[in-house]
Design an enzyme around this catalytic site. Structure first.
Site, mmCIF file in Angstrom:
data_model
loop_
_atom_site.group_PDB
_atom_site.id
_atom_site.type_symbol
_atom_site.label_atom_id
_atom_site.label_comp_id
_atom_site.label_asym_id
_atom_site.label_seq_id
_atom_site.Cartn_x
_atom_site.Cartn_y
_atom_site.Cartn_z
ATOM 1 C CB CYS A 93 41.416 49.361 49.817
ATOM 2 S SG CYS A 93 40.840 50.938 50.846
ATOM 3 C CB CYS A 101 39.099 49.959 54.453
ATOM 4 S SG CYS A 101 38.154 51.170 53.265
ATOM 5 C CB CYS A 117 36.035 52.087 51.049
ATOM 6 S SG CYS A 117 37.325 52.147 49.786
ATOM 7 C CD GLU A 132 35.649 47.878 53.277
ATOM 8 O OE1 GLU A 132 35.266 49.003 52.501
ATOM 9 O OE2 GLU A 132 36.246 47.151 52.700
ATOM 10 C CG ASN A 167 31.051 51.287 46.788
ATOM 11 O OD1 ASN A 167 30.137 50.869 46.952
ATOM 12 N ND2 ASN A 167 31.702 51.128 45.602
ATOM 13 C CD GLU A 226 32.509 54.055 42.273
ATOM 14 O OE1 GLU A 226 32.062 54.426 41.061
ATOM 15 O OE2 GLU A 226 33.203 52.824 42.437
#
Ligand code: THU
Length: 129
Positions: free
Chosen positions: A84, A87, A53, A55, A42, A44
């Site tokens: 999530c 994803c 994210c 993935e 990830n 940010e």
């Protein structure tokens, strides 16, 4: 590449997470049909919604490397967090038949599938009708 080895790759990718805001580090490792592994973590952003994210980083990096067919993805967090919704949708787009390994920091993991994580999902073939 065994499932446990793919999980270890995701754990390694997790060490690269850029998560200064949440402190929640996530790693992902996607396995291609050729047997290659592409990593993601990830990333940010101070503008929180711009966060990406692990993935999706892994899957989009793999596409950018010319890879299109994926058999599995491992996702590693500190506590076995599940992917999530965004994803899951991207997994459905790029690897609808993937097995998904969801791991915690110890390397323990559970096994599921994209179709189990996103039942009755919207798939690309609907646009061809
Ligand atoms: N995160 C992921 O990388 N993958 C998921 O499937 C769930 C959430 C990240 C995004 C953010 O950097 C942090 O975890 C907390 O939400």
């Amino acid at each position: 590449m065994t499932p446990a080895e793919l999980v270890q790759q995701a754990l390694m990718a997790r060490t690269r997470a850029y998560a200064p805001y949440s402190g929640y580090q996530v790693g992902a490792a996607v396995l291609t049909i050729e047997g290659d592994v592409v990593l993601g973590c990830n990333v940010e952003n101070a503008a929180y919604p711009a966060t990406i994210c692990a993935e999706r980083v892994a899957l989009t990096a793999a596409v950018a490397q010319g890879k299109r067919q994926f058999t599995a993805i491992a996702v590693a967090t500190r506590n076995g967090g599940s992917p999530c919704g965004a994803c899951r949708q991207v997994m459905m787009e790029l690897g609808p038949d993937m097995t998904v390994y969801i791991a915690d920091a110890s390397g323990a993991y559970r096994t599921t599938t994209v179709r189990a994580l996103l039942p009755d999902g919207f798939e690309r073939d609907k646009l061809a009708d």
